[in-house]
Design a protein around this motif. Structure first.
Motif, short mmCIF file in Angstrom:
data_model
loop_
_atom_site.label_atom_id
_atom_site.label_comp_id
_atom_site.label_asym_id
_atom_site.label_seq_id
_atom_site.Cartn_x
_atom_site.Cartn_y
_atom_site.Cartn_z
N HIS A 23 0.89 -1.32 -0.01
CA HIS A 23 -0.08 0.05 -0.07
C HIS A 23 0.95 1.21 -0.10
CE1 HIS A 23 -2.17 -3.37 2.21
NE2 HIS A 23 -3.08 -2.92 1.48
N GLY A 58 -5.13 -8.43 -7.25
CA GLY A 58 -4.26 -8.55 -6.23
C GLY A 58 -5.03 -8.51 -4.79
N THR A 61 -3.17 -8.15 1.28
CA THR A 61 -3.66 -8.30 2.89
C THR A 61 -5.19 -8.40 3.02
OG1 THR A 61 -3.85 -6.06 3.04
CG2 THR A 61 -1.61 -6.82 3.44
N GLU A 85 -5.43 -13.67 -6.87
CA GLU A 85 -4.26 -13.65 -6.10
C GLU A 85 -3.27 -14.98 -6.32
OE1 GLU A 85 -2.73 -11.40 -3.82
OE2 GLU A 85 -1.08 -12.98 -4.22
N ALA A 144 -3.28 -14.57 -12.30
CA ALA A 144 -4.28 -13.39 -12.83
C ALA A 144 -4.39 -13.52 -14.27
CB ALA A 144 -4.07 -12.21 -12.49
N ASP A 160 -5.00 -3.24 -8.49
CA ASP A 160 -4.31 -3.18 -7.35
C ASP A 160 -3.24 -3.93 -7.38
OD1 ASP A 160 -3.53 -1.75 -5.11
OD2 ASP A 160 -4.61 -3.05 -3.82
N GLU A 169 3.05 -8.02 -16.23
CA GLU A 169 2.23 -8.64 -16.74
C GLU A 169 0.56 -8.41 -16.43
OE1 GLU A 169 3.88 -9.73 -14.07
OE2 GLU A 169 2.53 -11.18 -12.78
C1 LIG Z 1 -0.31 -4.21 -4.35
S1 LIG Z 1 -0.44 -5.74 -3.68
C2 LIG Z 1 -2.31 -5.87 -3.46
C3 LIG Z 1 -2.88 -5.16 -2.34
C4 LIG Z 1 -3.99 -5.61 -1.79
N1 LIG Z 1 -5.16 -5.11 -2.66
C5 LIG Z 1 -4.25 -5.28 -0.47
O1 LIG Z 1 -5.58 -4.70 -0.18
O2 LIG Z 1 -3.56 -5.63 0.47
C6 LIG Z 1 -0.25 -6.62 -5.28
C7 LIG Z 1 -0.93 -8.24 -5.12
O3 LIG Z 1 -1.06 -8.86 -6.43
C8 LIG Z 1 -0.23 -9.96 -6.15
N2 LIG Z 1 0.21 -10.64 -7.70
C9 LIG Z 1 1.00 -10.30 -8.36
N3 LIG Z 1 1.29 -10.44 -9.60
C10 LIG Z 1 0.32 -11.51 -9.71
C11 LIG Z 1 -0.12 -12.33 -10.86
N4 LIG Z 1 0.38 -12.55 -11.88
N5 LIG Z 1 -1.10 -13.06 -10.64
C12 LIG Z 1 -2.24 -13.10 -9.29
N6 LIG Z 1 -1.40 -12.22 -8.50
C13 LIG Z 1 -0.67 -11.51 -8.66
C14 LIG Z 1 0.70 -9.98 -5.47
O4 LIG Z 1 1.03 -11.22 -4.95
C15 LIG Z 1 0.02 -9.22 -4.36
O5 LIG Z 1 -0.58 -9.59 -3.23
#
Ligand SMILES: C[S@@+](CC[C@H](N)C(=O)[O-])C[C@H]1O[C@@H](n2cnc3c(N)ncnc32)[C@H](O)[C@@H]1O
Length: 226
Positions: A23, A58, A61, A85, A144, A160, A169
């Motif tokens: 965040h 994403g 948390t 996720e 994703a 997010d 990606e």
């Molecule tokens: C910025 S964080 C999201 C924060 C979240 N929305 C929160 O409220 O805490 C980005 C998230 O995207 C996930 N992520 C990154 N690349 C991904 C992918 N290719 N497929 C699925 N999830 C992915 C990461 O593991 C991470 O949990």
């Protein structure tokens, strides 16, 4: 991975893999409210007790989910929240974060953590369902980019992912097209990013895009309409 306290007192996580926090360091709550609940028009839908289908890229948390769910509970609105996720955090981490401070979220979080403890440790990719009253959460665990999404379903999308530099990606035209197809006409997708390349990719995917004032610490952010 380490826990940090942001300016509004809420904790976030620093990811060593992506070399950034989950965040804004200017405050978790202010970012989530401004960029996602307000930015994607979700607060208005919930306050007016419209049934709401939300897609999030994403889960991290779960902060955006808990904040949205707490608002839905307060207004007795139906919520169907689907999140993508690939790296689901452990229940110990969800349990330890100080996100119970979100107004009305304590019980939802407690039930969620309890539900998490019932899942196998090495969770396979797939869909996992959590329910709390009128609130439904589906975690689509896996990449994703490969997620199966229904067409024309979502009223709002929270984009997010980590930054386009670290998490490219999830900002490609192809992925944005996939999100576009999953949304109803006139649905909004919001993100904290204001990058020109993201705006152009969104336009190429078919969206109408506007820049809006960003949350604290960011001049601008993007809102895209199908
Ligand atoms: C910025 S964080 C999201 C924060 C979240 N929305 C929160 O409220 O805490 C980005 C998230 O995207 C996930 N992520 C990154 N690349 C991904 C992918 N290719 N497929 C699925 N999830 C992915 C990461 O593991 C991470 O949990």
């Amino acid at each position: 991975m380490k826990i940090e306290i942001t300016e509004d007192g809420f904790e976030t996580i620093y990811s060593d893999k992506y070399r950034q926090t989950y965040h804004s360091r200017h405050g978790v709550l202010q970012e989530a409210e401004h960029v996602f609940l307000d930015g994607a028009g979700v607060k208005e839908l919930i306050v007016n007790q419209k049934k709401c289908n939300i897609l999030e890229v994403g889960f991290g948390t779960g902060f955006n989910f808990f904040l949205t769910a707490a608002l839905a509970k307060k207004h007795n609105a139906e919520l169907n929240f689907v999140t993508l996720e690939n790296n689901l955090l452990s229940y110990e981490i969800f349990d330890s974060l100080n996100h119970d401070q979100i107004e009305n979220a304590v019980f939802i979080r407690q039930h969620f953590v309890e539900w998490m403890t019932s899942l196998p440790e090495n969770l396979k990719n797939g869909d996992y369902h959590f329910e709390y009253g009128k609130i439904k959460l589906t975690i689509k665990k896996g990449d994703a980019v490969k997620a199966q999404l229904n067409d024309e379903k979502y009223d709002a999308v929270y984009l997010d992912a980590f930054s386009p530099e670290q998490n490219p990606e999830l900002w490609t035209v192809d992925f944005l097209k996939k999100l576009f197809n999953s949304m109803r006409k006139n649905a909004l997708m919001s993100t904290y990013s204001a990058k020109g390349s993201v705006r152009r990719a969104m336009q190429e995917a078919g969206f109408d895009v506007i820049k809006k004032p960003g949350p604290k610490g960011k001049r601008e952010m993007l809102v895209a309409m199908k």
